[in-house]
Write a protein that holds these residues in place. Structure first.
Motif, PDB file in Angstrom:
ATOM      1  N   GLU A 155       8.329   0.317  43.900  1.00  0.00           N
ATOM      2  CA  GLU A 155       8.840  -0.861  44.609  1.00  0.00           C
ATOM      3  C   GLU A 155      10.226  -0.626  45.188  1.00  0.00           C
ATOM      4  O   GLU A 155      11.114  -0.082  44.523  1.00  0.00           O
ATOM      5  CB  GLU A 155       8.882  -2.066  43.669  1.00  0.00           C
ATOM      6  N   ASP A 204       0.149  -7.784  34.250  1.00  0.00           N
ATOM      7  CA  ASP A 204       1.531  -7.425  33.950  1.00  0.00           C
ATOM      8  C   ASP A 204       1.875  -7.754  32.504  1.00  0.00           C
ATOM      9  O   ASP A 204       1.485  -8.810  31.980  1.00  0.00           O
ATOM     10  CB  ASP A 204       2.483  -8.211  34.855  1.00  0.00           C
ATOM     11  N   HIS A 254       5.354   1.232  36.652  1.00  0.00           N
ATOM     12  CA  HIS A 254       6.079   0.562  37.743  1.00  0.00           C
ATOM     13  C   HIS A 254       7.512   1.090  37.738  1.00  0.00           C
ATOM     14  O   HIS A 254       8.254   0.895  36.770  1.00  0.00           O
ATOM     15  CB  HIS A 254       6.057  -0.951  37.501  1.00  0.00           C
ATOM     16  N   GLU A 264       6.950  -2.100  33.391  1.00  0.00           N
ATOM     17  CA  GLU A 264       8.033  -1.560  34.188  1.00  0.00           C
ATOM     18  C   GLU A 264       8.835  -0.526  33.417  1.00  0.00           C
ATOM     19  O   GLU A 264       9.025  -0.644  32.207  1.00  0.00           O
ATOM     20  CB  GLU A 264       8.962  -2.695  34.640  1.00  0.00           C
ATOM     21  N   VAL A 278       3.111   1.904  40.396  1.00  0.00           N
ATOM     22  CA  VAL A 278       3.647   1.076  41.475  1.00  0.00           C
ATOM     23  C   VAL A 278       5.062   1.554  41.772  1.00  0.00           C
ATOM     24  O   VAL A 278       5.855   1.783  40.849  1.00  0.00           O
ATOM     25  CB  VAL A 278       3.646  -0.414  41.085  1.00  0.00           C
ATOM     26  N   THR A 290      12.671  -2.703  39.528  1.00  0.00           N
ATOM     27  CA  THR A 290      11.892  -3.336  38.469  1.00  0.00           C
ATOM     28  C   THR A 290      12.428  -4.752  38.271  1.00  0.00           C
ATOM     29  O   THR A 290      13.513  -4.936  37.712  1.00  0.00           O
ATOM     30  CB  THR A 290      11.991  -2.531  37.154  1.00  0.00           C
ATOM     31  N   LYS A 343       0.078  -3.375  33.227  1.00  0.00           N
ATOM     32  CA  LYS A 343       1.178  -2.742  33.963  1.00  0.00           C
ATOM     33  C   LYS A 343       2.492  -3.071  33.270  1.00  0.00           C
ATOM     34  O   LYS A 343       2.701  -4.207  32.838  1.00  0.00           O
ATOM     35  CB  LYS A 343       1.233  -3.219  35.414  1.00  0.00           C
TER      36      LYS A 343
END
Length: 277
Positions: free
Chosen positions: A182, A83, A137, A115, A180, A141, A113
């Protein structure tokens, strides 16, 4: 055989599910890797479960580099994704590339990764141009909790769904190899998954995503500060650890530990040679 970003693409095309778990240290990474999990995410969630910070906002680049390096030493086959912490990429594409480079060069991550959707497409593109794979992502977030007012499910309105679709296509077009998703309704995540050619990794986004990710401490029952709806506990390791700690404490205090079998013996004659001390 080592998992690569190409493996992710092949699994997406073949309809094979991708497994991902977080890890933040050598020992855990080694165990996750040996279990055959496809990918390890060195998440900035370490702020919550390792550092006790309450959220991910204070996590630094140095934190991420240190923990990523520990994980990559323990993972031989899993794809390790690190991340990018808060404010390591938002400021400029230049900063994004430099900090992504640290995670790969110093942390030895296979990918990074970050966001964000449309607003971060240029950062993703810049990092990919630097030959560093990027996992995007979208949806909830965690680094943006102050802007959205906490941990809230995303994509519950028509405009929200449209924004998610725009974000998903933007990160794909920018060169992300996976995304990703979420805290998004399962039907919305399924729609995104159908529309994208890159894999989707769900966390609280339903079973139709290309794969799933969970925080290690959540799925092992080691973290009780809060438990998201989407978490399934696959073991109660936290309870087992506390039981072992209690037993150790009792055995030390009662004198049951250590016993002779846990001690080293002095070679014959050594103490005699010392005489009276």
């Amino acid at each position: 055989m080592a998992v690569t970003v190409s493996t992710f693409q092949e699994m997406k095309r073949a309809g094979k599910k991708i497994s991902m778990l977080t890890a933040y240290d050598y020992t855990t990474a080694h165990l996750v890797d040996e279990a055959g999990v496809d990918s390890i995410l060195v998440g900035d969630s370490l702020g919550n479960v390792m550092l006790g910070l309450g959220d991910t906002i204070p996590v630094t680049m140095d934190d991420m580099v240190r923990h990523t390096a520990a994980v990559t030493r323990g993972a031989k086959n899993a794809l390790v994704i690190a991340d990018m912490p808060f404010m390591s990429y938002e400021t400029s594409a230049y900063d994004a590339v430099v900090n992504a480079g640290r995670l790969v060069k110093e942390g030895r991550a296979n990918a990074v990764k970050l966001e964000g959707g449309t607003e971060m497409a240029d950062r993703i593109q810049a990092i990919v141009r630097a030959k560093i794979p990027v996992c995007a992502h979208i949806g909830l977030t965690p680094q943006g909790i102050n802007a959205v007012g906490g941990f809230k499910v995303q994509g519950k309105t028509t405009s929200g769904v449209k924004k998610l679709l725009e974000d998903a296509h933007a990160v794909q077009n920018a060169g992300a190899f996976a995304v990703v998703i979420e805290a998004v309704p399962a039907e919305v995540a399924a729609l995104i998954t159908r529309q994208l050619s890159i894999p989707t990794i769900g966390i609280g986004a339903g079973a139709q995503c290309s794969g799933q990710v969970l925080v290690n401490q959540d799925m092992l029952g080691m973290f009780d500060d809060f438990t998201p709806k989407f978490v399934r506990r696959f073991a109660e390791v936290g309870a087992l650890m506390k039981q072992a700690y209690r037993e150790y404490d009792e055995c030390v205090k009662s004198g049951e530990f250590p016993t002779k079998e846990h001690c080293y013996a002095t070679p014959a004659g050594v103490l005699d040679e010392l005489g009276e001390l």
